[in-house]
Design a protein around this motif. Structure first.
Motif, PDB file in Angstrom:
ATOM      1  N   LEU A  77     -10.108   0.949   4.816  1.00 37.30           N
ATOM      2  CA  LEU A  77     -11.238   1.875   4.881  1.00 37.30           C
ATOM      3  C   LEU A  77     -12.525   1.192   5.326  1.00 37.30           C
ATOM      4  CD1 LEU A  77     -10.607   3.938   1.650  1.00 37.30           C
ATOM      5  CD2 LEU A  77     -10.771   4.857   3.959  1.00 37.30           C
TER       6      LEU A  77
ATOM      7  N   SER B 145      -5.220  -4.101   1.770  1.00 41.03           N
ATOM      8  CA  SER B 145      -5.164  -2.978   0.829  1.00 41.03           C
ATOM      9  C   SER B 145      -5.666  -1.728   1.534  1.00 41.03           C
ATOM     10  CB  SER B 145      -6.044  -3.276  -0.382  1.00 41.03           C
ATOM     11  OG  SER B 145      -7.403  -3.291   0.013  1.00 41.03           O
ATOM     12  N   THR B 146      -5.454  -0.587   0.924  1.00 38.44           N
ATOM     13  CA  THR B 146      -5.984   0.660   1.475  1.00 38.44           C
ATOM     14  C   THR B 146      -7.500   0.586   1.558  1.00 38.44           C
ATOM     15  OG1 THR B 146      -4.119   1.850   0.499  1.00 38.44           O
ATOM     16  CG2 THR B 146      -5.990   3.167   1.215  1.00 38.44           C
ATOM     17  N   GLU B 147      -8.128  -0.006   0.540  1.00 36.46           N
ATOM     18  CA  GLU B 147      -9.584  -0.127   0.524  1.00 36.46           C
ATOM     19  C   GLU B 147     -10.085  -0.981   1.687  1.00 36.46           C
ATOM     20  OE1 GLU B 147      -7.605  -0.676  -2.197  1.00 36.46           O
ATOM     21  OE2 GLU B 147      -8.079   1.233  -3.168  1.00 36.46           O
ATOM     22  N   GLU B 148      -9.361  -2.059   1.990  1.00 40.46           N
ATOM     23  CA  GLU B 148      -9.750  -2.908   3.120  1.00 40.46           C
ATOM     24  C   GLU B 148      -9.592  -2.161   4.444  1.00 40.46           C
ATOM     25  OE1 GLU B 148      -8.836  -7.472   1.990  1.00 40.46           O
ATOM     26  OE2 GLU B 148      -7.117  -6.097   1.845  1.00 40.46           O
TER      27      GLU B 148
ATOM     28  N   LEU C 167      -5.963   7.578   7.435  1.00 45.57           N
ATOM     29  CA  LEU C 167      -6.164   6.267   8.034  1.00 45.57           C
ATOM     30  C   LEU C 167      -5.162   5.962   9.133  1.00 45.57           C
ATOM     31  CD1 LEU C 167      -6.732   4.294   4.724  1.00 45.57           C
ATOM     32  CD2 LEU C 167      -8.459   5.250   6.243  1.00 45.57           C
TER      33      LEU C 167
ATOM     34  N   ASN D 169      -6.518   7.669   1.981  1.00 49.08           N
ATOM     35  CA  ASN D 169      -7.340   7.009   0.966  1.00 49.08           C
ATOM     36  C   ASN D 169      -6.910   7.347  -0.458  1.00 49.08           C
ATOM     37  OD1 ASN D 169      -8.405   9.684   1.415  1.00 49.08           O
ATOM     38  ND2 ASN D 169     -10.208   9.084   0.246  1.00 49.08           N
ATOM     39  N   ASP D 170      -6.183   8.428  -0.666  1.00 48.25           N
ATOM     40  CA  ASP D 170      -5.748   8.823  -2.017  1.00 48.25           C
ATOM     41  C   ASP D 170      -4.359   9.462  -1.915  1.00 48.25           C
ATOM     42  OD1 ASP D 170      -5.355   9.917  -4.567  1.00 48.25           O
ATOM     43  OD2 ASP D 170      -7.438  10.562  -4.759  1.00 48.25           O
TER      44      ASP D 170
ATOM     45  N   CYS E  67      -8.098  -0.186  11.739  1.00 42.16           N
ATOM     46  CA  CYS E  67      -8.942  -0.040  10.569  1.00 42.16           C
ATOM     47  C   CYS E  67     -10.296  -0.653  10.866  1.00 42.16           C
ATOM     48  CB  CYS E  67      -8.302  -0.660   9.331  1.00 42.16           C
ATOM     49  SG  CYS E  67      -8.272  -2.449   9.324  1.00 42.16           S
TER      50      CYS E  67
ATOM     51  N   ILE F 212       0.851  -1.181   0.000  1.00 45.64           N
ATOM     52  CA  ILE F 212       0.000   0.000   0.000  1.00 45.64           C
ATOM     53  C   ILE F 212       0.891   1.236   0.000  1.00 45.64           C
ATOM     54  CG2 ILE F 212      -1.925  -1.159   1.148  1.00 45.64           C
ATOM     55  CD1 ILE F 212      -1.146   0.320   3.714  1.00 45.64           C
TER      56      ILE F 212
ATOM     57  N   ASN G 200      -9.071  11.218   3.428  1.00 46.53           N
ATOM     58  CA  ASN G 200      -9.287  10.487   4.676  1.00 46.53           C
ATOM     59  C   ASN G 200      -7.953   9.981   5.204  1.00 46.53           C
ATOM     60  OD1 ASN G 200     -10.371   9.087   6.805  1.00 46.53           O
ATOM     61  ND2 ASN G 200     -11.553   7.669   5.560  1.00 46.53           N
TER      62      ASN G 200
ATOM     63  N   THR H 204     -11.768  -3.135   9.316  1.00 43.88           N
ATOM     64  CA  THR H 204     -11.904  -4.574   9.063  1.00 43.88           C
ATOM     65  C   THR H 204     -11.086  -5.452  10.001  1.00 43.88           C
ATOM     66  OG1 THR H 204     -10.140  -4.509   7.418  1.00 43.88           O
ATOM     67  CG2 THR H 204     -12.391  -4.190   6.619  1.00 43.88           C
TER      68      THR H 204
END
Length: 141
Positions: A140, A135-138, A32, A50-51, A105, A3, A30, A107
């Motif tokens: 989030l 991942s970054t998405e996970e 994290l 997040n970005d 996080c 990541i 965002n 999750t």
């Protein structure tokens, strides 16, 4: 899974961390995870966002120097020895840890963000030993 982590170099004076966080918040980024290291006159802020590309652009427009590096986010079991078990998997390979810091996080309860001298080798071993990476998405949720 790698990541992106944003590293921001700042002068070590009041208000710098706040300026970084405000710039990111105003841009809708965002935050994290964050860690801050002091080296006398300067500080190094490491962020998972997040970005990452947008964060680097926003920070550059604010006059701050930022770079992106690859790190690994690993869930760690919330029990005595949870982190030790993760580190044991990599210990025999003599892979250098450049640094590590905790995160949370949505999750998973406990996350360690790890930067390795050889990220690909570390990921191969973690995958082989069935250790999950996020991942970054996970992160989030």
């Amino acid at each position: 899974m790698k990541i992106p982590q944003v590293s921001v170099f700042v002068t070590n004076r009041p208000g710098r961390l706040q300026a970084v966080c405000r710039s990111l918040a105003d841009a809708g980024i965002n935050l994290l995870s964050l860690t801050l290291a002091d080296s006398g006159e300067f500080g190094l802020i490491r962020l998972i966002v997040n970005d990452s590309e947008k964060a680097v652009d926003v920070l550059a427009k604010s006059g701050l120097s930022a770079t992106v590096t690859d790190v690994v986010a690993c869930p760690v079991e919330d029990r005595v020895g949870g982190l030790a078990d993760l580190l044991d998997v990599l210990g025999d390979l003599q892979i250098d840890y450049m640094y590590a810091y905790p995160s949370e996080c949505k999750t998973a309860t406990n996350i360690m963000i790890l930067r390795f001298s050889d990220t690909e080798k570390a990921l191969a071993v973690l995958n082989e030993k069935k250790f999950k990476t996020l991942s970054t998405e996970e992160m989030l949720g």
